[in-house]
Design an enzyme around this catalytic site. Sequence first.
Site, PDB file in Angstrom:
ATOM      1  N   LYS A 158     -15.175   7.455  -3.664  1.00 54.00           N
ATOM      2  CA  LYS A 158     -16.447   7.732  -2.981  1.00 54.00           C
ATOM      3  C   LYS A 158     -17.022   9.066  -3.456  1.00 54.00           C
ATOM      4  O   LYS A 158     -18.234   9.194  -3.676  1.00 54.00           O
ATOM      5  CB  LYS A 158     -16.237   7.751  -1.463  1.00 54.00           C
ATOM      6  CG  LYS A 158     -15.792   6.395  -0.909  1.00 54.00           C
ATOM      7  CD  LYS A 158     -15.234   6.489   0.515  1.00 54.00           C
ATOM      8  CE  LYS A 158     -14.508   5.187   0.882  1.00 54.00           C
ATOM      9  NZ  LYS A 158     -13.686   5.308   2.107  1.00 54.00           N
ATOM     10  N   LYS A 203       0.240  14.384   1.017  1.00 60.43           N
ATOM     11  CA  LYS A 203      -1.140  14.629   0.582  1.00 60.43           C
ATOM     12  C   LYS A 203      -1.408  16.119   0.346  1.00 60.43           C
ATOM     13  O   LYS A 203      -2.421  16.496  -0.215  1.00 60.43           O
ATOM     14  CB  LYS A 203      -2.121  14.062   1.605  1.00 60.43           C
ATOM     15  CG  LYS A 203      -2.049  12.534   1.725  1.00 60.43           C
ATOM     16  CD  LYS A 203      -3.002  12.006   2.799  1.00 60.43           C
ATOM     17  CE  LYS A 203      -2.855  10.537   3.098  1.00 60.43           C
ATOM     18  NZ  LYS A 203      -3.535   9.654   2.132  1.00 60.43           N
ATOM     19  N   LYS A 209      -8.802  13.338   4.661  1.00 64.26           N
ATOM     20  CA  LYS A 209      -7.823  12.234   4.648  1.00 64.26           C
ATOM     21  C   LYS A 209      -6.842  12.502   5.767  1.00 64.26           C
ATOM     22  O   LYS A 209      -6.862  13.567   6.372  1.00 64.26           O
ATOM     23  CB  LYS A 209      -7.094  12.175   3.300  1.00 64.26           C
ATOM     24  CG  LYS A 209      -6.603  13.548   2.795  1.00 64.26           C
ATOM     25  CD  LYS A 209      -6.016  13.463   1.394  1.00 64.26           C
ATOM     26  CE  LYS A 209      -7.016  13.490   0.274  1.00 64.26           C
ATOM     27  NZ  LYS A 209      -7.133  12.231  -0.439  1.00 64.26           N
ATOM     28  N   ARG A 210      -5.993  11.535   6.083  1.00 66.55           N
ATOM     29  CA  ARG A 210      -4.953  11.792   7.069  1.00 66.55           C
ATOM     30  C   ARG A 210      -4.131  13.005   6.671  1.00 66.55           C
ATOM     31  O   ARG A 210      -3.946  13.273   5.480  1.00 66.55           O
ATOM     32  CB  ARG A 210      -4.028  10.567   7.209  1.00 66.55           C
ATOM     33  CG  ARG A 210      -4.616   9.463   8.032  1.00 66.55           C
ATOM     34  CD  ARG A 210      -5.027   9.936   9.411  1.00 66.55           C
ATOM     35  NE  ARG A 210      -3.891   9.969  10.307  1.00 66.55           N
ATOM     36  CZ  ARG A 210      -3.548   8.964  11.113  1.00 66.55           C
ATOM     37  NH1 ARG A 210      -4.282   7.866  11.178  1.00 66.55           N
ATOM     38  NH2 ARG A 210      -2.495   9.073  11.880  1.00 66.55           N
ATOM     39  N   HIS A 261       0.808  -1.231   0.000  1.00 68.06           N
ATOM     40  CA  HIS A 261       0.000   0.000   0.000  1.00 68.06           C
ATOM     41  C   HIS A 261       0.835   1.272   0.000  1.00 68.06           C
ATOM     42  O   HIS A 261       0.283   2.357   0.130  1.00 68.06           O
ATOM     43  CB  HIS A 261      -0.918   0.051   1.214  1.00 68.06           C
ATOM     44  CG  HIS A 261      -1.948  -1.026   1.270  1.00 68.06           C
ATOM     45  ND1 HIS A 261      -3.217  -0.887   0.746  1.00 68.06           N
ATOM     46  CD2 HIS A 261      -1.900  -2.270   1.790  1.00 68.06           C
ATOM     47  CE1 HIS A 261      -3.905  -1.996   0.957  1.00 68.06           C
ATOM     48  NE2 HIS A 261      -3.129  -2.866   1.589  1.00 68.06           N
ATOM     49  N   THR A 285      -8.998   6.005  -1.870  1.00 67.18           N
ATOM     50  CA  THR A 285     -10.316   5.390  -2.011  1.00 67.18           C
ATOM     51  C   THR A 285     -11.397   6.436  -1.771  1.00 67.18           C
ATOM     52  O   THR A 285     -12.498   6.331  -2.319  1.00 67.18           O
ATOM     53  CB  THR A 285     -10.498   4.223  -1.022  1.00 67.18           C
ATOM     54  OG1 THR A 285     -10.025   4.637   0.260  1.00 67.18           O
ATOM     55  CG2 THR A 285      -9.739   2.994  -1.468  1.00 67.18           C
TER      56      THR A 285
HETATM   57  C1  26Q Z   1       3.303   1.027  10.507  1.00 68.86           C
HETATM   58  C2  26Q Z   1       4.228   0.835  11.511  1.00 68.86           C
HETATM   59  C3  26Q Z   1       3.950   1.251  12.814  1.00 68.86           C
HETATM   60  C4  26Q Z   1       2.742   1.852  13.086  1.00 68.86           C
HETATM   61  C5  26Q Z   1       1.817   2.039  12.078  1.00 68.86           C
HETATM   62  C6  26Q Z   1       2.107   1.634  10.789  1.00 68.86           C
HETATM   63  C7  26Q Z   1       1.126   1.867   9.716  1.00 68.86           C
HETATM   64  C8  26Q Z   1      -0.229   1.875   9.950  1.00 68.86           C
HETATM   65  C9  26Q Z   1      -1.120   2.136   8.949  1.00 68.86           C
HETATM   66  C10 26Q Z   1       1.556   2.094   8.413  1.00 68.86           C
HETATM   67  C11 26Q Z   1       0.642   2.344   7.403  1.00 68.86           C
HETATM   68  C12 26Q Z   1      -0.717   2.370   7.667  1.00 68.86           C
HETATM   69  C13 26Q Z   1      -1.718   2.660   6.666  1.00 68.86           C
HETATM   70  C14 26Q Z   1      -1.478   2.907   5.395  1.00 68.86           C
HETATM   71  C15 26Q Z   1      -2.549   3.260   4.461  1.00 68.86           C
HETATM   72  O1  26Q Z   1      -3.683   3.485   4.853  1.00 68.86           O
HETATM   73  N1  26Q Z   1      -2.250   3.334   3.163  1.00 68.86           N
HETATM   74  C16 26Q Z   1      -3.269   3.701   2.184  1.00 68.86           C
HETATM   75  O2  26Q Z   1      -3.862   2.495   1.727  1.00 68.86           O
HETATM   76  C17 26Q Z   1      -4.977   2.781   0.909  1.00 68.86           C
HETATM   77  C18 26Q Z   1      -5.633   1.465   0.544  1.00 68.86           C
HETATM   78  O3  26Q Z   1      -4.869   0.784  -0.386  1.00 68.86           O
HETATM   79  C19 26Q Z   1      -4.564   3.575  -0.324  1.00 68.86           C
HETATM   80  O4  26Q Z   1      -5.728   3.923  -1.030  1.00 68.86           O
HETATM   81  C20 26Q Z   1      -3.801   4.827   0.070  1.00 68.86           C
HETATM   82  O5  26Q Z   1      -3.297   5.468  -1.082  1.00 68.86           O
HETATM   83  C21 26Q Z   1      -2.677   4.477   1.027  1.00 68.86           C
HETATM   84  O6  26Q Z   1      -2.044   5.652   1.503  1.00 68.86           O
END
Ligand code: 26Q
Length: 798
Positions: free
Chosen positions: A639, A533, A527-528, A348, A635
Amino acid sequence: MTTTDIQNEILRHLKFTLGKDADHATPYDWRMALSYMVRDRIVDRWFTSTRATYQGREKRVYYLSMEFLIGRLLEDAMVNLGILDEAAEAFHSLGLSFPDIINGEPDAALGNGGLGRLAACFMESLSTLGCPAYGYGIRYEHGLFRQRFEDGRQVEDPEEWLRTVNPWEFTRPEAAFEIGFGGHVHVKGARGIWRPSEAVVAEAHDTPIIGWQGRWANTLRLWAAEPTRVFDLDRFNRGDFEGAAHPEAVARTLSRVLYPDDTTDEGKVLRLKQEYFFTAASLRDILRRFESEYDDLSLLPRKVAIQLNDTHPAIAGPELVRLLLDERGLTFSDAEETARACLSYTNHTLLPEALEAWPEHLMRSLLPRHMQIIEQIDQSHRTQYPSRAVSVLNDGEVRMGELSFIMAHRVNGVSALHTELMKSTVFENLHALHPGRIVNQTNGVTPRRWLLTCNPELSGLITEAIGPDWVYDAERLAELEPHVSDPAFVDRFAAIKRANKSELSNWLGEITGISADPDALFDVQIKRIHEYKRQHLNILETIALWQDIRDEPDAGWTPRVKIFGGKAAPGYVFAKEIIHLINSVAATINSDPVTAPYLQVIYPANYNVSVAERLIPAANLSEQISTAGKEASGTGNMKFALNGALTVGTLDGANVEIRERVGEENFFLFGMTADEVVARRTIPDHAAQAIADDARLARALETLRDGTFIPEAPTKFHGIADNISGPDYFLVASDFNDYWRAQREIDAAFRDVARWNRMAALNTARSGWFSSDRTIRGYMADVWDAEVATAARRTAAE
Ligand code: 26Q
């Protein structure tokens, strides 16, 4: 079920499940009674589905994810069961406000954002398609933190969704596994015997996930960490009361909190423990289920598909090898082959700082046997493929992306562009060694939640025009196209958008005190908060617009409401400064009487799934403005398009495919391409050049330096200004001019009301492909080798 049946069932639960007299029931009691009534309707279908899978000896899909951002379940379940109107009527005739009751449900915020919400959409689509599937994750006691603003700054509070009873889950004390950590390994030939030094128990909590029309229900199984022994009575009797409770507290810590996506954060041991905890429990459960039906492990890949949602469950590779080799007696190479044939991995992100890597010493001390197996996997891969220097172990770290790739038979990206970039960048060498392993599965979203439920008026209009089948066959939305030439249809489409905006405006007024003009262009970025972004590009354009309006208030400006939503990871300093800046700019602009008729900025706190469900149906413009090459897919962008918002966006992630499908004339493109971004960065003073060429940008940046937005601390935003004018890694300055151009074209397009509305309706008509049903069909065919048996399934459960 008639309204009366529903009412009777609710009253029965109120009395016998909640022990409440209707005269004294609170909104919470009513919601619980309603939830139990709905749950009763789900359980039989759930059993039927499970039985059908056993009887058909079908392959099961297991979706392993650290995050499931499911939000509220009650309304969605009623919609899928087709009892929403009857339930509303039942409450109406009891003299109660239905929206107030169902909106009391807390969001299950067991995720950070896109990746977690994708997992939730996938669970719904898997059930709608009747694919036998289990989601496996962690039952976090505290989901993602709650956000509030104090003087414009983000403050985090713990999230407490389990403080009240969760009516959707069934606790399964019988489905529990002991999960070990640490200790030693005795090597006996090829096998290792691992004696962990500590252990916790993983206890299952099941939530049924029902698909469209309740024809199929799968299980979301979330693991809670419990102590192996609840209470140390000896210690207690010796008078050590706190010590007696200590092991319990330590064990429960494992499923206490969801880590906010914070790649800069260190304190990581607990995160690795969480990853192993839920992965190991899930694999043991999967093998137990398999072995209850089959006694030949070579059948495993034909009956079991395990999807890794990013590298967070990457330890599944070595763990499955360990279970097969050490505990089932397969050879190493058979164990590795079998594991690979079951496993696949979704990537991702390409951001280097977000690719997981664990220090070897940490892995060895926590999971000594796994570390040995990882070394063996790495060694055998390098022996087999000596031509390219690919290694899992690098510079004292275990690289989880490489490990996941090597242990998976399929690796997928989440949009066409992202998948191509995977092949040419992070996984270039592995792709050369394993051509064909990388495949694309462009993300999707469930149209049940993200159109039917969140936008009931628009859904009604669509169904009136083309019938109801679009709900499970979203590409049928294309049948709306002929209607888009009918001005009467487009007017109704526009009237619904206007009504949604008015409803949103009331809500925003209630929670922020600022009510937006529903006739203005609603411009939304949710979004975050992350540098890539580029919320700061949006706010910079807002500042420049404000200044231009002040220069010439009578120049015929298109009224706009800029709406922001999103959280920053607690330790992400720059992202938090962006939040502070947006709030400060909002306070300044919203109190300027000169610009007030044309520009408002609103940032409701605590953006989450439920807030998204209010904002998206009311948006005219969707901001998808990441630096090209950085957003894997997105995503939210899907929407918005589905709900008739136009996109202003870069050629990044799934924006590329959205633009292809809705038509370039119905999409506002700006900015550099991913290739141009790479080239631009080689110019040492790219930002300075862009600023020198654009007086408007220079002037906007100046306001960050002169304290316009924060007179009490005028240097507060210098960091952001210096970043944009200096390193500007994400190229805010270089893309500013083209963004401004696109925004002014948008102003003009919005004034041409008929044209805008037609473009909006075309976005809805052409977005059906972005249904997660399509995505899941793709995984079933290209990744899981699972039978697509929708039609058969519908009859099976009926
Ligand atoms: C990793 C290590 C330690 C703590 C947290 C994390 C962590 C947690 C969540 C790393 C990444 C995430 C989430 C990533 C994420 O949401 N990525 C998004 O995934 C979506 C679904 O595929 C995409 O549409 C987005 O582009 C992408 O940013």
